[in-house]
Scaffold this active site. Sequence first.
Site, PDB file in Angstrom:
ATOM      1  N   ASP A 107      23.238  57.687 -37.527  1.00 17.70           N
ATOM      2  CA  ASP A 107      23.586  58.461 -36.465  1.00 17.70           C
ATOM      3  C   ASP A 107      22.870  57.909 -35.734  1.00 17.70           C
ATOM      4  OD1 ASP A 107      24.086  59.891 -35.668  1.00 17.70           O
ATOM      5  OD2 ASP A 107      22.182  61.974 -36.622  1.00 17.70           O
TER       6      ASP A 107
ATOM      7  N   GLU B 214      25.030  54.800 -31.304  1.00 14.98           N
ATOM      8  CA  GLU B 214      25.519  54.517 -29.602  1.00 14.98           C
ATOM      9  C   GLU B 214      24.682  53.016 -29.078  1.00 14.98           C
ATOM     10  OE1 GLU B 214      26.444  57.117 -31.500  1.00 14.98           O
ATOM     11  OE2 GLU B 214      24.968  57.411 -30.342  1.00 14.98           O
TER      12      GLU B 214
END
Length: 933
Positions: free
Chosen positions: A541, A544
């Site tokens: 998770d 990015e």
Amino acid sequence: RRSCLGSDCKGEGFSATHLHTRKEENTASRPASGSFHRAEAASTQKMKSYQKLTTDILQIPEAGEEAVDGRPLCHQKLSAWWLGGGLLMVAALLSGVTVWVLGQIWWSQHGTSPLPKCISIPEELRFDCYPERNTVVTRELCEARGCCFVDSDQSSGSTSGVPWCFYPPDFPSYTLGSMNETELGLVGFLTRKAKAYYPKDIEKLQLSVEFETDTRLHVKITDATTPRYEVPLEVPPVTKRAENPIYAVEFSKEPFGLIVKRKSSGTVLLNTTVAPLFFADQFLQVSTLLPSSYLYGLGEHRTNFLHSLEWNTLTFWARDVPPTETFNLYGVHPFYLVMEKGGAAHGVFLLNSNAMEVALQPAPALTWRTIGGVLDFYIFLGPDPNLVVQQYQQVIGFPAMPPYWGLGFHLCRWGYGTSNATWETVKAMRNFQIPQDAQWNDIDYMDGYRDFTIDSQKFGALPQLDPGISSTQPPGSYWPYDEGLKHGIFINNTQGEPLIGKVWPGLTAYPDFSNPNTHQWWLENLNRFHSLVPFDGVWIDMNEPSNFMDGSSEGCSQGEMDTPPYVPGKKKSMLDSLGFEQVHALIKLRGKRPFIISRSTFPSQGKYSGHWLGDNRSNWKDMVWSIPGMLSFSLFGIPLVGADICGFSGSTSEELCTRWMQLGAFYPFSRNHNTQNEKAQDPPAFSPAARTAMKAALEVRYSLLPYLYSLFHRAHLQGDTVARPLLFEFPNDVATYSIDKQFLWGRGLLVTPVLDPGVDWVIGYFPKGVWYDYYTGSLVNSSGENLKMAAPLDHINVHVREGTILPTQKPGCCTLVSRGNPLRLIAALSQNANAWGDLYWDDGESLDAFAKGDYSYLVFNVTQNTFTSAVLHSNVEATYITVDILTVYGVREEPKTVTVNGKEWPFSYLTNQVLTMSDLQLNLSQGFSIRWV
């Protein structure tokens, strides 16, 4: 039941930073783009039409012509001549003076008149010369770049988004020199004589055109003298030039342009002559016309599956933001697919990982802009849309084969609070006999939100994982950080010190997965954690990567890399730190097929993991958006995809969650997940009626797992899609091109969910042909039409396409049980009474089962009232399974007799033309035939 690791901040990605890029369309500053030769021709025709419309005046015959009555015109009454002609001349004179006066007044107030070469360019072919956001484009700014300026008062005003500042036909670009043959194609050089308006123009470029396969063209433009960053993606080596390419390539030398055509139809797929090429150090731009407006892909964004080309700009930069329309989201996928007239399709992939944007306009046309790297294009000719996606995956890699249990139902939430609460949820699922295979926990299981730790007070043995490593503990108290410092595996800032951001545990360091030492460090951490909790999967998770502050703890540096001359959208965070993907530590750790879910993705991610669509909300709109999101990732080579069922943030309602569970039962990755401090949304939390409806939907999924698993095998083997848009199967039916509220599993199963509150019906489109109700076998013979169907709260409409054979299985509490149950085969006959299907079967978890030959593969056929099962490859796993039931939909007449392997067999036949044979007890590992006459 499996327990899986989840995480909150992995350093695996193509960049260790992210730009928070907010698309703010300011119509006062959102001009859009230019045109060359073809645009000029089009504008000339448009001007001629305009002239005809404005010269609709009385035509005065010339001297000597005769009137209608045959007498010379001089014999007509002079009074009528002078009166009519005089009035006409006076009116014309007054009109001309009025127009001249008004024109002088208008131009004195609004500036100078646009040049004819500018106003001749149709609005839809105006390519943006000043794409900078948050800048009001003035005539002075525009003309300083050598571009045309026509503001909204001077334009037609019919379309918002038309650029005020755009390229004239004679804007300077590159010139192509001579082209030379190579073993794989052609190579040439491009030169720019006049400087463009972005700094550090690269004056000499190398153009490489390689005919890699008959359906794949590779075009690369880069600096001819200095190496530039290129994405380290492993692409297939090519040693031989294509012998019979189905494409033709043409060049414009000055200004340079590339034209790619489909040989069979002459359709122009790419035409970059419409606007100038830019190749500066930190600004690269190329534009092309498109053969149609049916364009898909270009992720990750929350949009309809079919993109709008109405002056629509998409930003590409991995970003931690809840899915929101107009925002760039978690992943970057610079690939698009276009449907052409006649049903053919092609795709284009730009292999570039820098911040970029794509501007779409209604010409139809497209402009790529990026701030680094090279222009490295792959063009895929299909011609079938399924083949386009397969050809794309031949370059980026085919998807991983998931473990069988990974296709079961997953349950998770942030906020169980304790391991006891987690296990109580699992027990409730079992007590109500609701199928479930994996139980997850979010970050509340950790000790202080630190990776590779467990809160020993509240959680006993529930794993999850997060690649953001807390940096705030005293030395020697947190092994992952201490070891990371020792081996120098963290991303450094420009001063050579670990770059410190902020995530859930507080100040955080980020592993640099481009460093080989990081791979071993990561494996050691997983190994230490696995010794505490024997997890089966990993949840990656916030990779990015996410950062809760702007820049690092020391702010943002202001170097050249941080302040490019052009920024796509808005940026946030830093550009000076890079990190790349990790190796598959989980494979080394467990020795079995890994199950990994990642939030941030890039082309080739499907080789390693699946994806969920991020932190959605508990509302009907978000449920609707999940379908185009799922279909887009099917194009991107990541078939293992789904959204958080019932929504992550906010509180769901019973009706919404029931409908979403029905839809989510058909996500390839099916997981219900929600946030803390909201009411529970696992199935046992609802009323008996809702709970029963959710259970029924999951049992349908578990029944279809043999079919779903076979679809994933075909995806893994050759790049087939799993969740499939209707247009892929019906490319000649234009009505399917915009459908994104229905979808297919493979070629044969149509899903039509209810997506609106308060209704007990749904309207779905049925392409031409025969479709059978999955549950009853009743048929619909569609001419290609929308049909209204009953859809009570306990029902989701599922239909089987004619000519399909589905392998199904009696559902169980989990895949471990259902895999051992007997099979039921469903044959849905075509109008010619034929059907086909297949089944891939292995142990569900071994690595490289297909490559090692440890699998069974069966092909099912129906022809001439005979069902046959042919075993093309077999292993021991198939010997444990029996076929118990064969159901045939669409048997038009009741048979007199049925034989199984030549032996007469009892059967049932219903008035809706459904034939069923039960208690067959046929071993899956042996071929058989069943005949009805």
